[in-house]
Scaffold this motif. Structure first.
Motif, PDB file in Angstrom:
ATOM      1  N   ARG A  33      34.448   5.557  30.644  1.00 15.21           N
ATOM      2  CA  ARG A  33      35.720   6.243  30.082  1.00 15.21           C
ATOM      3  C   ARG A  33      36.103   5.560  28.751  1.00 15.21           C
ATOM      4  NH1 ARG A  33      40.405   6.158  34.071  1.00 15.21           N
ATOM      5  NH2 ARG A  33      40.212   3.902  33.597  1.00 15.21           N
ATOM      6  N   TYR A  34      35.990   4.062  28.799  1.00 13.88           N
ATOM      7  CA  TYR A  34      36.580   3.451  27.674  1.00 13.88           C
ATOM      8  C   TYR A  34      35.693   3.904  26.214  1.00 13.88           C
ATOM      9  CZ  TYR A  34      36.591  -0.673  24.302  1.00 13.88           C
ATOM     10  OH  TYR A  34      36.890  -1.207  23.152  1.00 13.88           O
ATOM     11  N   PHE A  35      34.214   3.937  26.399  1.00  9.43           N
ATOM     12  CA  PHE A  35      33.553   4.125  25.376  1.00  9.43           C
ATOM     13  C   PHE A  35      33.788   5.464  25.042  1.00  9.43           C
ATOM     14  CE2 PHE A  35      31.427   0.171  26.264  1.00  9.43           C
ATOM     15  CZ  PHE A  35      31.314  -0.331  25.098  1.00  9.43           C
ATOM     16  N   ARG A  36      33.868   6.635  25.568  1.00 11.07           N
ATOM     17  CA  ARG A  36      34.228   7.936  25.491  1.00 11.07           C
ATOM     18  C   ARG A  36      35.645   8.130  24.696  1.00 11.07           C
ATOM     19  NH1 ARG A  36      31.248  12.380  24.608  1.00 11.07           N
ATOM     20  NH2 ARG A  36      31.679  13.809  26.322  1.00 11.07           N
ATOM     21  N   ASN A  37      36.632   7.351  25.232  1.00  9.96           N
ATOM     22  CA  ASN A  37      37.944   7.452  24.654  1.00  9.96           C
ATOM     23  C   ASN A  37      38.010   6.630  23.256  1.00  9.96           C
ATOM     24  OD1 ASN A  37      38.706   8.868  26.620  1.00  9.96           O
ATOM     25  ND2 ASN A  37      39.855   7.405  27.671  1.00  9.96           N
ATOM     26  N   LYS A  38      37.381   5.810  23.152  1.00  9.93           N
ATOM     27  CA  LYS A  38      37.575   4.875  22.063  1.00  9.93           C
ATOM     28  C   LYS A  38      36.502   5.151  20.839  1.00  9.93           C
ATOM     29  CE  LYS A  38      37.825   0.214  20.173  1.00  9.93           C
ATOM     30  NZ  LYS A  38      39.328  -0.167  19.616  1.00  9.93           N
ATOM     31  N   TYR A  39      35.253   5.385  21.344  1.00  9.96           N
ATOM     32  CA  TYR A  39      34.409   5.613  20.230  1.00  9.96           C
ATOM     33  C   TYR A  39      33.758   7.110  20.233  1.00  9.96           C
ATOM     34  CZ  TYR A  39      34.379   0.563  19.681  1.00  9.96           C
ATOM     35  OH  TYR A  39      34.768  -0.681  19.655  1.00  9.96           O
ATOM     36  N   ASP A  40      34.235   8.146  21.268  1.00  5.39           N
ATOM     37  CA  ASP A  40      33.608   9.311  21.427  1.00  5.39           C
ATOM     38  C   ASP A  40      32.073   9.116  21.701  1.00  5.39           C
ATOM     39  OD1 ASP A  40      33.738  12.003  21.858  1.00  5.39           O
ATOM     40  OD2 ASP A  40      33.269  12.439  19.992  1.00  5.39           O
ATOM     41  N   HIS A  41      31.523   8.185  22.409  1.00  3.41           N
ATOM     42  CA  HIS A  41      30.360   7.756  22.778  1.00  3.41           C
ATOM     43  C   HIS A  41      29.991   8.044  24.116  1.00  3.41           C
ATOM     44  CE1 HIS A  41      26.319   5.691  22.917  1.00  3.41           C
ATOM     45  NE2 HIS A  41      26.952   5.260  24.031  1.00  3.41           N
ATOM     46  N   VAL A  42      28.929   8.468  24.627  1.00  3.41           N
ATOM     47  CA  VAL A  42      28.572   8.974  26.068  1.00  3.41           C
ATOM     48  C   VAL A  42      27.690   7.935  26.290  1.00  3.41           C
ATOM     49  CG1 VAL A  42      27.145  10.700  27.500  1.00  3.41           C
ATOM     50  CG2 VAL A  42      28.417  11.641  25.603  1.00  3.41           C
ATOM     51  N   PHE A  43      28.198   7.345  27.452  1.00  2.88           N
ATOM     52  CA  PHE A  43      27.646   6.028  28.233  1.00  2.88           C
ATOM     53  C   PHE A  43      26.437   6.530  29.040  1.00  2.88           C
ATOM     54  CE2 PHE A  43      27.661   2.166  31.154  1.00  2.88           C
ATOM     55  CZ  PHE A  43      27.900   1.491  30.120  1.00  2.88           C
ATOM     56  N   THR A  44      25.239   5.921  28.671  1.00  2.00           N
ATOM     57  CA  THR A  44      24.175   6.361  29.754  1.00  2.00           C
ATOM     58  C   THR A  44      23.365   4.995  30.110  1.00  2.00           C
ATOM     59  OG1 THR A  44      22.581   6.282  27.656  1.00  2.00           O
ATOM     60  CG2 THR A  44      23.459   8.498  28.598  1.00  2.00           C
ATOM     61  N   VAL A  45      22.968   5.079  31.232  1.00  2.00           N
ATOM     62  CA  VAL A  45      22.269   3.806  31.796  1.00  2.00           C
ATOM     63  C   VAL A  45      20.915   4.053  32.317  1.00  2.00           C
ATOM     64  CG1 VAL A  45      24.401   2.652  32.471  1.00  2.00           C
ATOM     65  CG2 VAL A  45      23.186   4.178  34.032  1.00  2.00           C
ATOM     66  N   GLU A  46      20.122   3.346  32.493  1.00  2.00           N
ATOM     67  CA  GLU A  46      18.594   3.379  33.146  1.00  2.00           C
ATOM     68  C   GLU A  46      18.310   2.253  34.039  1.00  2.00           C
ATOM     69  OE1 GLU A  46      15.854   3.591  29.814  1.00  2.00           O
ATOM     70  OE2 GLU A  46      16.627   2.104  28.875  1.00  2.00           O
ATOM     71  N   SER A  47      17.505   2.350  34.636  1.00  2.00           N
ATOM     72  CA  SER A  47      17.062   1.452  35.928  1.00  2.00           C
ATOM     73  C   SER A  47      16.716   0.147  34.856  1.00  2.00           C
ATOM     74  CB  SER A  47      16.008   1.922  36.623  1.00  2.00           C
ATOM     75  OG  SER A  47      14.901   1.837  35.943  1.00  2.00           O
ATOM     76  N   ALA A  48      17.119  -0.907  35.676  1.00  8.30           N
ATOM     77  CA  ALA A  48      16.771  -2.219  34.855  1.00  8.30           C
ATOM     78  C   ALA A  48      15.377  -2.417  34.663  1.00  8.30           C
ATOM     79  CB  ALA A  48      17.280  -3.386  35.849  1.00  8.30           C
ATOM     80  N   ALA A  49      14.458  -1.861  35.474  1.00  2.28           N
ATOM     81  CA  ALA A  49      12.950  -1.888  35.438  1.00  2.28           C
ATOM     82  C   ALA A  49      12.639  -1.287  34.027  1.00  2.28           C
ATOM     83  CB  ALA A  49      12.424  -1.231  36.454  1.00  2.28           C
ATOM     84  N   GLU A  50      13.118  -0.113  33.910  1.00  2.00           N
ATOM     85  CA  GLU A  50      13.015   0.636  32.473  1.00  2.00           C
ATOM     86  C   GLU A  50      13.599   0.072  31.490  1.00  2.00           C
ATOM     87  OE1 GLU A  50      14.545   4.323  33.653  1.00  2.00           O
ATOM     88  OE2 GLU A  50      12.508   5.062  34.444  1.00  2.00           O
ATOM     89  N   ALA A  51      14.803  -0.698  31.378  1.00  2.84           N
ATOM     90  CA  ALA A  51      15.514  -1.321  30.311  1.00  2.84           C
ATOM     91  C   ALA A  51      15.297  -2.860  30.273  1.00  2.84           C
ATOM     92  CB  ALA A  51      16.941  -1.176  30.541  1.00  2.84           C
ATOM     93  N   GLY A  52      14.152  -3.278  30.430  1.00  5.36           N
ATOM     94  CA  GLY A  52      13.639  -4.611  30.620  1.00  5.36           C
ATOM     95  C   GLY A  52      13.866  -5.291  29.337  1.00  5.36           C
ATOM     96  N   GLU A  53      13.641  -4.672  28.208  1.00  5.45           N
ATOM     97  CA  GLU A  53      14.032  -5.380  26.905  1.00  5.45           C
ATOM     98  C   GLU A  53      15.715  -5.703  26.938  1.00  5.45           C
ATOM     99  OE1 GLU A  53      13.966  -4.136  22.439  1.00  5.45           O
ATOM    100  OE2 GLU A  53      12.167  -3.763  23.548  1.00  5.45           O
ATOM    101  N   THR A  54      16.594  -4.733  27.200  1.00  7.00           N
ATOM    102  CA  THR A  54      17.932  -5.095  27.295  1.00  7.00           C
ATOM    103  C   THR A  54      18.231  -6.168  28.333  1.00  7.00           C
ATOM    104  OG1 THR A  54      18.382  -2.820  26.854  1.00  7.00           O
ATOM    105  CG2 THR A  54      20.117  -4.172  27.791  1.00  7.00           C
ATOM    106  N   VAL A  55      17.797  -6.201  29.472  1.00  2.00           N
ATOM    107  CA  VAL A  55      18.032  -7.148  30.606  1.00  2.00           C
ATOM    108  C   VAL A  55      17.534  -8.717  29.910  1.00  2.00           C
ATOM    109  CG1 VAL A  55      17.588  -8.075  32.628  1.00  2.00           C
ATOM    110  CG2 VAL A  55      17.718  -5.653  32.632  1.00  2.00           C
ATOM    111  N   GLU A  56      16.633  -8.385  29.343  1.00  2.00           N
ATOM    112  CA  GLU A  56      16.044  -9.929  28.691  1.00  2.00           C
ATOM    113  C   GLU A  56      16.785 -10.413  27.363  1.00  2.00           C
ATOM    114  OE1 GLU A  56      14.252 -13.351  27.725  1.00  2.00           O
ATOM    115  OE2 GLU A  56      13.687 -12.120  29.473  1.00  2.00           O
TER     116      GLU A  56
END
Length: 153
Positions: A33-56
């Motif tokens: 909700r914060y990102f939609r209201n402040k930046y008009d950005h759609v917040f998406t997530v993926e499993s940690a296994a798929e987002a290994g680079e971000t977790v690292e």
């Protein structure tokens, strides 16, 4: 596979293995909700296994800046850039959400934030931090803290 976080209808999808799944889902929806209201950005997530680079990336900053290693298992993560700021989020099974705010322009804000889901205890590795309380319709009582990033990443 990435999915959009709907803050109109809070869902525990992807967080079911957390003992505080409903509270963590509320926290995740609050961020969406914060990102939609402040930046008009759609917040998406993926499993940690798929987002290994971000977790690292988040783990590396925690380790190098403060010697912190999060004991809980990461469930989901996301990374994106909006308004000249790089954001990265990791949502952990114990109810912790860690975010990195990294302004790309020199001299901008750069910090790591911690948010604790309603009903979760402060993890031992974060015991040195003071947490402020904030009320949220989606997440109940959220406790948060942060530290400033000193190095470049």
């Amino acid at each position: 596979m990435a999915h959009t976080v709907d803050f109109g209808t809070v869902s525990t999808a992807g967080l079911e293995s957390s003992p505080v799944a409903a509270a963590l889902a509320g926290l995740r929806a609050n961020e969406a909700r914060y990102f939609r209201n402040k930046y008009d950005h759609v917040f998406t997530v993926e499993s940690a296994a798929e987002a290994g680079e971000t977790v690292e990336y988040v783990s590396r900053i925690l380790a190098e800046e403060r010697g912190i290693t999060i004991a809980a298992r990461p469930l989901e993560a996301t990374a994106f850039e909006v308004a000249g700021i790089r954001f990265a989020y990791v949502f952990y099974a114990d109810g912790l959400a860690v975010n990195v705010l990294y302004t790309l322009e020199e001299g901008g804000k750069r910090a790591v934030g911690f948010k604790l889901s309603d009903g979760m205890e402060i993890p031992d590795e974060l015991g040195a931090f003071k947490f402020a309380r904030q009320k949220s319709k989606l997440a109940g009582t959220v406790r948060g803290s942060y530290f400033v990033i000193r190095n470049s990443y």
